[in-house]
Each structure stands twice: as structure tokens, then as C-alpha cells.
Design a protein around this motif. Structure first.
Motif, PDB file in Angstrom:
ATOM      1  N   UNK A 124       0.872  -1.181   0.000  1.00  0.00           N
ATOM      2  CA  UNK A 124       0.000   0.000   0.000  1.00  0.00           C
ATOM      3  C   UNK A 124       0.904   1.225   0.000  1.00  0.00           C
ATOM      4  N   UNK A 125       0.887   1.978  -1.080  1.00  0.00           N
ATOM      5  CA  UNK A 125       1.892   3.022  -1.246  1.00  0.00           C
ATOM      6  C   UNK A 125       1.251   4.389  -1.469  1.00  0.00           C
ATOM      7  N   UNK A 126       1.765   5.380  -0.728  1.00  0.00           N
ATOM      8  CA  UNK A 126       1.386   6.773  -0.952  1.00  0.00           C
ATOM      9  C   UNK A 126       2.649   7.584  -1.191  1.00  0.00           C
ATOM     10  N   UNK A 127       2.509   8.622  -1.960  1.00  0.00           N
ATOM     11  CA  UNK A 127       3.616   9.543  -2.200  1.00  0.00           C
ATOM     12  C   UNK A 127       3.510  10.658  -1.166  1.00  0.00           C
ATOM     13  N   UNK A 128       4.524  10.735  -0.317  1.00  0.00           N
ATOM     14  CA  UNK A 128       4.462  11.713   0.779  1.00  0.00           C
ATOM     15  C   UNK A 128       5.853  11.927   1.350  1.00  0.00           C
ATOM     16  N   UNK A 129       6.316  13.167   1.321  1.00  0.00           N
ATOM     17  CA  UNK A 129       7.609  13.503   1.923  1.00  0.00           C
ATOM     18  C   UNK A 129       7.674  15.005   2.150  1.00  0.00           C
ATOM     19  N   UNK A 130       8.600  15.421   3.028  1.00  0.00           N
ATOM     20  CA  UNK A 130       8.806  16.832   3.324  1.00  0.00           C
ATOM     21  C   UNK A 130      10.300  17.128   3.339  1.00  0.00           C
ATOM     22  N   UNK A 131      10.664  18.298   2.860  1.00  0.00           N
ATOM     23  CA  UNK A 131      12.047  18.763   2.961  1.00  0.00           C
ATOM     24  C   UNK A 131      12.132  19.763   4.114  1.00  0.00           C
ATOM     25  N   UNK A 132      12.112  19.236   5.330  1.00  0.00           N
ATOM     26  CA  UNK A 132      12.117  20.103   6.497  1.00  0.00           C
ATOM     27  C   UNK A 132      13.485  20.740   6.699  1.00  0.00           C
ATOM     28  N   UNK A 133      13.479  21.986   7.151  1.00  0.00           N
ATOM     29  CA  UNK A 133      14.715  22.652   7.548  1.00  0.00           C
ATOM     30  C   UNK A 133      15.128  22.133   8.924  1.00  0.00           C
ATOM     31  N   UNK A 134      16.312  22.522   9.364  1.00  0.00           N
ATOM     32  CA  UNK A 134      16.760  22.126  10.690  1.00  0.00           C
ATOM     33  C   UNK A 134      15.829  22.636  11.774  1.00  0.00           C
TER      34      UNK A 134
END
Length: 306
Positions: free
Chosen positions: A206-216
Motif C-alpha cells: 500500500x503506497x502513498x507519495x508523501x515527503x517533506x524537505x524540512x529545515x533544521x
């Protein structure tokens, strides 16, 4: 899974953009039919009106001061009478038409109370975060129970409401999500399930596309709130340690950067890992801090005004 048509989806939203409409469109094309999609929107200056006219989508609006990570999801759950309720976030995009089918499949096993999806990196995901996705969401599925705590530690409780399916009977038996929680409502309930003898399923298919480029700084705030949630729920987290898993991630990521011939990214890894660790340690000890410091450290400032 019996009665696959008895599946509803709950999606809390806040200032959603065009991705919400695409998410709803993809959910409408799933191989396993969804009866209703409950959108619980926190009022703001932005909400796509067309969403309210999509067949099968039921929209409710709440005020900002009424939002809570646990209580708002409990509200969505109470609107449904489905045997399985799937929780998603507004930025989680189904990777294919079999997301729901593959997500609910493990719930057919007697003791499995929740199943969560694999998260794939988005096209704009940075190199380090791509590895973090692989570390936290591997290719192999797994069912986790109390007997796995010596091996997996806190990862035994790992679960994500970015995309997770809950069995109604187990959810209700344990009282649902904590009614007031700053964050981490999914792992709190998953931990209680494991302690009660139920199991948590990771459904890699079961796959979803989800990510974040969080800063420090964003990582700092996020980990502060994570630690606050753990400090507020010692009955779940006091017997397991999180730091060891974080150290393992840093070591593995550093090795991956060297193997990939990208050693110049190691300072970025060290900086962001330091921000995570500092935020986590302060969150563990938030009760010792002045209120203004707590509010500055937290990403959920409205939580502290309740």
C-alpha cells in the motif's frame, strides 16, 4: 477481507491546495470501493469549494481552536459506521489504484488492529530525506506485536496516520485516539494496541507519495512535539527508548552518503540530526521550561492555549 465495501476515509485538512482534489480523484478510482470520504476542515482563508460537490465526499468545518490531532480524528471516526476507517492527510497521494485494497488486506488477520502504508518520496524530495523514507518504510511488509519489542524497540509502535486503516472493533475497544494530544496520536494508539495484545501491520504494498524537505528548525519543532507526546503518555513509551533508533538512522544515513559519493552532505545530516536531538531532549523536559520557551519550541502553538 470481508465486506470490503464497508470502508470509509477520514481526511483532516487545513488550507488545502489543489493536491486535495487530486487525492480525492485518485481515491475515487480505487480497486476497493470507498463508501464515504469525510473531510474535516479547519477553517481558514482557503478551501476549494468544488470539493463539497464531489459525490461521496462529506465536508465538515471546525474552528482552529477546536482542532486536535486526536479529537478531530475521533470526530471523523464517529461520523462513520464502517467496519474499517482509513485516516489520511491532505498531502498523501495514492501511488496506484490498489492502495486501499493492499492497506486493508492485513486487517483480515484476527489480532491486527491497524495497518499503515508505505510512504514514497515525492519528486522534489532531497537526497537525505529519500534515504529516510527507505529507512522508515522498507520494501518488506511486517506484522509487529509485543514479542517484537526486544528487537524493534519503539519501532514496534511505529504507525502513521498519513495513511493508516483501523478496524472499528479494536479502535472502539481501546477508546480511540487520545482526546487531547499535541502530536503522535497514531503511535500512541498503536502502542496501546500492542500492549493489549493486538498487532500493528506495515503494508508495504500500500503506497502513498508523501515527503517533506524540512529545515533544521522545522525538525527541531517537530521533534520537540514528538517528545512532548511521549512524555505525556508514559504508560506507552516509558519502557522503550527512541534515541537508539535515531542514532541508528544517523549512522546508516552517513554510510549511505559515503557509499553514494556524497560526503559533502554529511554536514547537513549532522546539523539536522543535531536539531532533531536538541528538540527531542527539550521536549522530554518541557515541564521544566518556562511557558514562553515551550511555545517557541513547539510547532503546535495553538495547543498550548487550550
Amino acid at each position: 477481507m470481508n465486506n470490503p465495501e464497508r470502508v470509509d476515509v477520514v481526511i483532516p485538512t487545513y488550507r488545502p491546495d489543489g493536491r486535495l482534489e487530486e487525492l480525492l480523484k485518485r481515491l475515487g478510482k480505487q480497486s476497493c470501493p470507498i463508501r464515504h470520504i469525510y473531510v474535516i476542515n479547519t477553517r481558514s482563508d482557503r478551501f476549494p469549494e468544488d470539493v463539497e460537490h464531489i459525490p461521496g465526499v462529506i465536508v465538515s468545518h471546525i474552528d482552529q481552536e477546536d482542532f486536535d490531532h486526536g479529537a478531530t480524528r475521533n470526530l471523523g471516526f464517529s461520523m462513520s459506521d464502517a467496519k474499517i476507517v482509513v485516516f489520511m492527510t491532505q498531502d498523501a497521494m495514492p501511488a496506484d489504484s490498489r492502495l486501499i485494497e493492499n492497506l486493508i488486506e492485513p486487517l483480515g488477520e484476527e489480532l491486527v488492529g491497524v495497518s499503515y502504508a508505505r510512504q514514497l518520496p515525492a519528486s522534489d524530495c532531497d537526497f537525505i530525506e529519500r534515504y529516510t523514507r527507505r529507512f522508515n518504510y522498507p520494501e518488506e511488509s511486517r506484522i509487529k506485536g509485543k514479542e517484537d519489542i526486544p528487537e524493534l524497540g519503539i519501532k514496534t509502535f511505529f504507525c502513521s496516520n498519513v495513511c493508516a486503516a483501523y478496524r472499528r472493533d479494536v479502535y472502539e475497544a481501546l477508546g480511540g485516539f487520545s482526546r487531547r494530544t499535541i502530536f503522535n496520536e497514531d503511535m500512541i494508539l498503536a502502542g496501546r494496541m500492542v500492549q493489549a495484545g493486538y498487532k500493528v501491520a506495515y503494508a508495504a504494498g500500500a503506497r502513498v507519495i508523501h515527503s517533506h524537505n524540512y529545515s533544521g528548525l522545522q525538525q527541531f519543532h517537530r521533534n520537540f512535539d514528538l517528545a512532548v507526546s511521549q512524555a505525556d503518555n508514559p504508560e506507552v513509551f516509558s519502557q522503550v527508548r527512541s534515541e537508539s533508533e535515531g542514532i541508528r538512522l544517523v549512522k546508516n544515513t552517513m554510510g549511505y552518503l559515503l557509499k553514494s559519493r556524497k560526503p559533502y552532505l554529511i554536514p547537513v545530516l549532522v546539523y539536522k540530526s543535531g536539531c532533531k536531538y536538541l528538540g527531542y531532549k527539550l521536549g522530554q523536559n518541557y515541564r521544566k521550561l518556562p511557558q514562553w520557551v515551550v511555545k517557541w519550541c513547539s510547532m503546535s502553538t495553538t495547543y498550548w492555549g487550550k
